[in-house]
Scaffold this motif. Structure first.
Motif, PDB file in Angstrom:
ATOM      1  N   ASP A   1       0.810  -1.222   0.000  1.00 31.17           N
ATOM      2  CA  ASP A   1       0.000   0.000   0.000  1.00 31.17           C
ATOM      3  C   ASP A   1       0.843   1.272   0.000  1.00 31.17           C
ATOM      4  O   ASP A   1       0.305   2.376  -0.114  1.00 31.17           O
ATOM      5  CB  ASP A   1      -0.919   0.030   1.225  1.00 31.17           C
ATOM      6  CG  ASP A   1      -1.952  -1.083   1.196  1.00 31.17           C
ATOM      7  OD1 ASP A   1      -2.251  -1.611   0.108  1.00 31.17           O
ATOM      8  OD2 ASP A   1      -2.452  -1.435   2.282  1.00 31.17           O
ATOM      9  N   THR A   2       2.143   1.141   0.131  1.00 30.53           N
ATOM     10  CA  THR A   2       3.018   2.300   0.289  1.00 30.53           C
ATOM     11  C   THR A   2       2.850   3.307  -0.838  1.00 30.53           C
ATOM     12  O   THR A   2       2.665   4.501  -0.591  1.00 30.53           O
ATOM     13  CB  THR A   2       4.496   1.862   0.381  1.00 30.53           C
ATOM     14  OG1 THR A   2       4.641   0.983   1.488  1.00 30.53           O
ATOM     15  CG2 THR A   2       5.416   3.054   0.550  1.00 30.53           C
ATOM     16  N   GLU A   3       2.936   2.853  -2.058  1.00 30.25           N
ATOM     17  CA  GLU A   3       2.915   3.765  -3.209  1.00 30.25           C
ATOM     18  C   GLU A   3       1.656   4.624  -3.224  1.00 30.25           C
ATOM     19  O   GLU A   3       1.721   5.834  -3.416  1.00 30.25           O
ATOM     20  CB  GLU A   3       3.038   2.980  -4.510  1.00 30.25           C
ATOM     21  CG  GLU A   3       3.525   3.804  -5.676  1.00 30.25           C
ATOM     22  CD  GLU A   3       4.919   4.389  -5.473  1.00 30.25           C
ATOM     23  OE1 GLU A   3       5.105   5.579  -5.806  1.00 30.25           O
ATOM     24  OE2 GLU A   3       5.820   3.676  -5.000  1.00 30.25           O
ATOM     25  N   ALA A   4       0.510   4.024  -3.008  1.00 32.36           N
ATOM     26  CA  ALA A   4      -0.748   4.782  -3.009  1.00 32.36           C
ATOM     27  C   ALA A   4      -0.788   5.773  -1.847  1.00 32.36           C
ATOM     28  O   ALA A   4      -1.260   6.903  -2.003  1.00 32.36           O
ATOM     29  CB  ALA A   4      -1.939   3.830  -2.940  1.00 32.36           C
ATOM     30  N   LEU A   5      -0.288   5.376  -0.685  1.00 36.37           N
ATOM     31  CA  LEU A   5      -0.359   6.239   0.488  1.00 36.37           C
ATOM     32  C   LEU A   5       0.590   7.429   0.404  1.00 36.37           C
ATOM     33  O   LEU A   5       0.259   8.518   0.869  1.00 36.37           O
ATOM     34  CB  LEU A   5      -0.108   5.429   1.757  1.00 36.37           C
ATOM     35  CG  LEU A   5      -1.207   4.416   2.088  1.00 36.37           C
ATOM     36  CD1 LEU A   5      -0.753   3.482   3.207  1.00 36.37           C
ATOM     37  CD2 LEU A   5      -2.503   5.115   2.451  1.00 36.37           C
ATOM     38  N   VAL A   6       1.764   7.253  -0.202  1.00 34.17           N
ATOM     39  CA  VAL A   6       2.699   8.382  -0.296  1.00 34.17           C
ATOM     40  C   VAL A   6       2.255   9.399  -1.342  1.00 34.17           C
ATOM     41  O   VAL A   6       2.818  10.491  -1.411  1.00 34.17           O
ATOM     42  CB  VAL A   6       4.165   7.950  -0.537  1.00 34.17           C
ATOM     43  CG1 VAL A   6       4.678   7.119   0.616  1.00 34.17           C
ATOM     44  CG2 VAL A   6       4.349   7.256  -1.862  1.00 34.17           C
ATOM     45  N   ASP A   7       1.249   9.075  -2.135  1.00 31.73           N
ATOM     46  CA  ASP A   7       0.675  10.054  -3.057  1.00 31.73           C
ATOM     47  C   ASP A   7      -0.176  11.087  -2.328  1.00 31.73           C
ATOM     48  O   ASP A   7      -0.506  12.129  -2.890  1.00 31.73           O
ATOM     49  CB  ASP A   7      -0.186   9.357  -4.127  1.00 31.73           C
ATOM     50  CG  ASP A   7       0.653   8.751  -5.247  1.00 31.73           C
ATOM     51  OD1 ASP A   7       1.844   9.112  -5.364  1.00 31.73           O
ATOM     52  OD2 ASP A   7       0.119   7.919  -5.996  1.00 31.73           O
TER      53      ASP A   7
END
Length: 112
Positions: A56-62
């Motif tokens: 989920d990291t990529e979506a959350l750092v957006d």
């Protein structure tokens, strides 16, 4: 910099009913652990340090005011820094804390 005690108190209030909750000083802040796994912390560098599913990291750092936690020069998937300005109220803080608790509960409990 010491961790934000007001933020830690807000986290403590939100997480108070979680079973298996413990507190521990780590990473210069105050971490809240579930079954021995870190879920969320009031960071010594300000804001939250949050553990989430690495997928989920990529979506959350957006999201605004959210970035990867960097340790020894390496950006870590599954570990986030959430700026204090991103959690101005109880619903926003609860949202982030719940992400951390959910992931911590998905991990095997650590033995004491």
């Amino acid at each position: 910099m010491a961790y934000d005690e007001e933020l830690a108190d807000r986290l403590r209030e939100i997480l108070s009913q979680e079973r298996g909750l413990t507190e521990q000083r780590m990473f210069g802040g105050l971490a809240f652990l579930i079954g021995g796994n870190m879920a969320v912390a009031a960071s010594g560098q300000g804001g939250l340090l949050l553990r989430v599913d690495p997928a989920d990291t990529e979506a959350l750092v957006d999201e605004p005011l959210v970035g990867r936690f960097v340790m020894r020069g390496r950006a870590m998937d599954g570990w986030l820094r959430v700026d204090t300005a991103a959690v101005p109220n109880e619903p926003e803080l609860r949202r982030w804390a719940t992400l951390g608790v959910t992931y911590a509960r998905s991990l095997p409990a650590k033995r004491s």
